[in-house]
Design a protein around this motif. Structure first.
Motif, PDB file in Angstrom:
ATOM      1  N   VAL A  27      35.726 -18.613  26.884  1.00 56.55           N
ATOM      2  CA  VAL A  27      36.743 -19.170  26.160  1.00 56.55           C
ATOM      3  C   VAL A  27      36.427 -20.327  25.552  1.00 56.55           C
ATOM      4  CG1 VAL A  27      39.084 -19.454  25.686  1.00 56.55           C
ATOM      5  CG2 VAL A  27      38.484 -17.823  27.323  1.00 56.55           C
ATOM      6  N   PHE A  28      36.034 -21.244  26.210  1.00 57.43           N
ATOM      7  CA  PHE A  28      35.730 -22.588  25.622  1.00 57.43           C
ATOM      8  C   PHE A  28      34.418 -22.369  24.650  1.00 57.43           C
ATOM      9  CE2 PHE A  28      32.065 -25.223  26.661  1.00 57.43           C
ATOM     10  CZ  PHE A  28      32.378 -26.324  25.920  1.00 57.43           C
ATOM     11  N   PHE A  29      33.284 -21.593  24.990  1.00 53.76           N
ATOM     12  CA  PHE A  29      32.402 -21.466  24.133  1.00 53.76           C
ATOM     13  C   PHE A  29      32.577 -20.942  22.906  1.00 53.76           C
ATOM     14  CE2 PHE A  29      28.453 -18.817  22.835  1.00 53.76           C
ATOM     15  CZ  PHE A  29      27.364 -19.945  23.006  1.00 53.76           C
ATOM     16  N   VAL A  30      33.601 -19.846  22.723  1.00 48.16           N
ATOM     17  CA  VAL A  30      34.007 -19.191  21.337  1.00 48.16           C
ATOM     18  C   VAL A  30      34.729 -20.414  20.632  1.00 48.16           C
ATOM     19  CG1 VAL A  30      35.433 -17.487  20.217  1.00 48.16           C
ATOM     20  CG2 VAL A  30      33.978 -17.089  22.193  1.00 48.16           C
ATOM     21  N   MET A  31      35.564 -21.315  21.218  1.00 52.54           N
ATOM     22  CA  MET A  31      36.323 -21.964  20.607  1.00 52.54           C
ATOM     23  C   MET A  31      35.151 -23.135  19.971  1.00 52.54           C
ATOM     24  SD  MET A  31      39.412 -22.442  23.057  1.00 52.54           S
ATOM     25  CE  MET A  31      40.374 -24.083  22.274  1.00 52.54           C
ATOM     26  N   LEU A  32      34.456 -23.573  20.720  1.00 56.50           N
ATOM     27  CA  LEU A  32      33.496 -24.594  20.352  1.00 56.50           C
ATOM     28  C   LEU A  32      32.569 -23.985  19.091  1.00 56.50           C
ATOM     29  CD1 LEU A  32      31.975 -27.238  20.725  1.00 56.50           C
ATOM     30  CD2 LEU A  32      30.357 -26.171  22.410  1.00 56.50           C
ATOM     31  N   LEU A  33      32.121 -22.846  19.089  1.00 52.58           N
ATOM     32  CA  LEU A  33      31.295 -22.504  17.878  1.00 52.58           C
ATOM     33  C   LEU A  33      32.048 -22.153  16.695  1.00 52.58           C
ATOM     34  CD1 LEU A  33      28.611 -20.226  19.726  1.00 52.58           C
ATOM     35  CD2 LEU A  33      28.418 -22.576  19.197  1.00 52.58           C
TER      36      LEU A  33
END
Length: 204
Positions: A27-33
């Motif tokens: 979830v964090f990874f998608v938000m960052l990208l």
């Protein structure tokens, strides 16, 4: 009371918190990208999510120790959860061009290597995180948090120097503790003094 009756169940609150930390990583990874280079609301949200998720590392450990809920599964999952979360952050920062790929690669090679070693050792013992490993994780978490928070846009370029110092320290601790784990592995697997290197074969 038998050993089975006093055995701590793997289905407990500390292990549940650890599993949630693993699930939050994508979830964090998608938000960052998705935010990319905008450094807008999504970037702030991703940074805050990372900080909150990595902070649960201390919470689940405290609960497990204070309530007698320490399990072999928890000892194994806890460092893996940290590696999944920090790995997602490092890869995301490198994709965005904010962290050199060689830094990410060096850290990930160490983390994956130690994790594989832990799994290999499962047949004999569970290898918990060492004090040096926990310090490494703490410094990595601070360095990554500073890199994720879009402070340079608010306070100027001097924040980049602070980020660089913490990331360099995290890199050094990553390498040093990785070497320490290798030394431990060698000590654990070497034959005891006086023991034959190869057991005698049967003469029947």
């Amino acid at each position: 009371m038998s050993a089975d009756e006093v055995r701590v169940s793997n289905w407990n609150l500390p292990n549940a918190i650890t599993i949630v930390r693993i699930l939050l990583a994508p979830v964090f990874f998608v938000m960052l990208l998705v935010d990319g280079h905008d450094h807008g609301a999504l970037r702030w949200a991703a940074a805050v999510l990372f900080i909150l998720a990595i902070a649960t590392d201390g919470i689940d450990g405290h609960i497990a120790r204070s309530r007698g809920l320490v399990t072999d599964l928890g000892k194994l999952l806890d460092p893996i959860a940290d590696k999944v979360l920090t790995g997602a952050a490092l890869i995301g920062l490198s994709i965005l061009g904010e962290l050199p790929w060689w830094v990410t690669a060096l850290i990930l090679v160490r983390e994956v290597g130690i994790t594989v070693w832990r799994f290999v050792q499962l047949k004999d013992r569970v290898i918990p995180a060492s004090r040096g490993g926990k310090l490494k994780t703490l410094v990595q978490s601070i360095a990554i948090s500073l890199a994720l928070l879009p402070f340079p846009a608010l306070f100027g370029g001097w924040v980049d120097w602070v980020n660089t110092v913490f990331m360099a320290l995290a890199l050094v601790l990553t390498v040093v503790t990785g070497i320490d784990y290798l030394v431990q592995a060698w000590r654990l697997n070497r034959p005891a003094p006086g023991a034959p290197s190869n057991p005698p074969s049967s003469t029947r």
